[in-house]
Design an enzyme around this catalytic site. Structure first.
Site, PDB file in Angstrom:
ATOM      1  N   LYS A   1       0.812  -1.219   0.000  1.00 20.25           N
ATOM      2  CA  LYS A   1       0.000   0.000   0.000  1.00 20.25           C
ATOM      3  C   LYS A   1       0.846   1.270   0.000  1.00 20.25           C
ATOM      4  O   LYS A   1       0.343   2.345  -0.294  1.00 20.25           O
ATOM      5  CB  LYS A   1      -0.974  -0.014   1.172  1.00 20.25           C
ATOM      6  CG  LYS A   1      -2.043  -1.077   0.999  1.00 20.25           C
ATOM      7  CD  LYS A   1      -3.218  -0.895   1.923  1.00 20.25           C
ATOM      8  CE  LYS A   1      -4.317  -1.873   1.606  1.00 20.25           C
ATOM      9  NZ  LYS A   1      -3.938  -3.286   1.881  1.00 20.25           N
ATOM     10  N   ASP A   2       2.136   1.130   0.281  1.00 20.83           N
ATOM     11  CA  ASP A   2       3.026   2.285   0.184  1.00 20.83           C
ATOM     12  C   ASP A   2       3.047   2.859  -1.233  1.00 20.83           C
ATOM     13  O   ASP A   2       3.166   4.066  -1.406  1.00 20.83           O
ATOM     14  CB  ASP A   2       4.460   1.893   0.586  1.00 20.83           C
ATOM     15  CG  ASP A   2       4.620   1.782   2.104  1.00 20.83           C
ATOM     16  OD1 ASP A   2       3.994   2.571   2.830  1.00 20.83           O
ATOM     17  OD2 ASP A   2       5.382   0.906   2.551  1.00 20.83           O
TER      18      ASP A   2
END
Ligand code: PLP
Length: 432
Positions: free
Chosen positions: A107-108
């Protein structure tokens, strides 16, 4: 590029508007009006390009000229600034490690890219943007880290007190500055309904520029197509059929891959692997999509009973037969997931997290069924195993090393504001 709603009842909008609005007025999700095809030459030359160059090329095709070349390049260099290496398990099976970002989860990519995009569109405005997110874990920490220290943007994260893991809570509360963690006396659903009310509140609307950074925002989805191209670049024999196995929850990661395929990346098959929250695999079997309440599992970032990106998948492949040609859907129990973690450790000496283990099982099932002998199988490993240390150590009966980034965060002092689950309390904080 213009963006349209998956419900097709709202007017077309720019990329900027799609990002600021998050969802369309008709309740649908934004998608590019057309997925552009990339010329074959790009794929022939792909070995020459870096991850960032590939990402830029893909992004420019999807966004168009709304962000000038140099700015887009810079934005990508600053957000996609960690690697996604392809690790070989054997001659056919590989792991695409998507956990080398600051919060050790894929999700970064989305959160960092979206933060830079918002900053870019807001850079000449002198009004602060307020981001409001309800989180049960991973999303919140990626958003906190991605938006930390970004000028002109303030982030409020609501999380349910006592209902996220200690590591997750530290990752939400260690930042401070423009990141405000609100520890809510209530459930995740309480947090989410407080956020929803804030978006409908007239007074808040007048005083703040409120935006959501949840996973349905197209700016979070877009960078999730980059690493499919980069994985292809890293394969050694490009003539073998490419099979991606994606551990799925809200299906944003898979949608990124489907977009890459539409752009011309030669993907033979996707495996959509889920835990027992199996609404999508059931849809592929029965043609009926029936959301269910989510069930808790050890791969908890995939505990989703109503996958939010389903309308996007349907907008890309609108008939069920074609969807079935493209995607193989399958689900697995926690018991099988634990066995897979063990098997991968014993057979390949590789430590995988529970989400990646579901992906491994999915790939294995598909190639057994199809009796495939030569292929490039790529499992998307969505989180570092240390994020799920207890589950992983128990499965493999071995201590694992905690990466220094995570250790640093665990040492920091926790800063959060404790609030009740009453909307009025949130509103007061936002308006002050
Ligand atoms: C969010 C998440 C997933 C699920 O991704 P979707 O895009 O929601 O399908 C899988 N694994 C991990 C570790 C996650 O954080």
């Amino acid at each position: 590029m213009k963006f349209q709603s998956t419900n097709q009842k709202s007017k077309l909008v720019s990329f900027r508007d799609a990002v600021f609005k998050g969802t369309a007025e008709d309740g649908g999700l934004f998608m590019p009006v057309k997925i552009p095809k990339i010329q074959d030459q790009f794929f022939k030359d792909i070995d020459k390009f870096s991850f960032q160059e590939i990402s830029f090329f893909v992004a420019q095709n999807l966004i168009g000229d709304e962000i000038p070349t140099n700015e887009l390049k810079q934005l990508i260099n600053e957000s996609i600034n960690f690697d996604a290496p392809l690790v070989r398990l054997d001659k056919n099976i590989n792991i695409l490690e998507l956990f080398h970002g600051p919060t050790l989860a894929f999700k970064d990519f989305g959160a960092r890219f979206m933060a830079k995009v918002l900053f870019y569109f807001n850079r000449d405005q002198n009004k602060e943007i307020t981001i409001l997110v309800a989180t049960s874990g991973d999303t919140g920490s990626a958003v906190a880290s991605g938006f930390y220290n970004i000028k002109g943007i303030k982030v409020y994260l609501l999380y349910p007190s006592g209902k996220v893991s200690q590591i997750q809570e530290q990752q939400l509360c260690a930042f401070g500055d423009n990141i405000v963690a609100l520890e809510v006396d209530g459930t995740f659903d309480d947090c989410q309904s407080m956020v929803k009310r804030a978006f409908k509140d007239k007074e808040i609307e007048e005083k703040l520029i409120l935006t959501s950074a949840n996973s349905i925002n197209f700016a979070r989805l877009l960078p999730q197509s980059f690493y499919y191209f980069y994985a292809y670049k890293q394969t050694i024999d490009k003539t073998k059929p490419l099979v991606f196995s994606v551990p799925c929850g809200n299906f944003g990661n898979l949608t990124g891959g489907l977009i890459a395929a539409k752009m011309g990346l030669p993907i033979f098959k996707f495996v959509a692997a889920t835990n027992i929250n199996d609404v999508f695999p059931i849809y592929l079997k029965t043609k009926t999509f029936t959301p269910k309440p989510s069930i808790m599992t050890i791969s908890n970032a995939m505990d989703v009973g109503n996958p939010s990106n389903f309308p996007r998948i349907i907008s890309l492949y609108n008939d069920w037969e074609t969807l079935n040609e493209k995607i193989f859907g399958v689900s697995f129990s926690d018991e099988l997931t634990i066995n897979a973690m063990k098997e991968i450790f014993e057979k390949y000496n590789y430590i995988i997290d529970p989400h990646g283990a579901v992906g491994f099982l999915g790939l294995k099932k598909y190639i057994e069924l199809e009796k495939m002998k030569h292929f490039n199988g790529i499992i998307l490993e969505t989180a570092h195993p240390a994020k799920f240390v207890d589950t992983v150590e128990k499965a493999i009966q071995t201590k694992i090393k905690i990466p220094t980034e995570l250790e640093e965060i665990l040492k920091k002092e926790k800063s959060s504001i404790r609030i009740s689950n009453q909307f009025s309390e949130l509103k007061e904080i936002l308006l002050n």
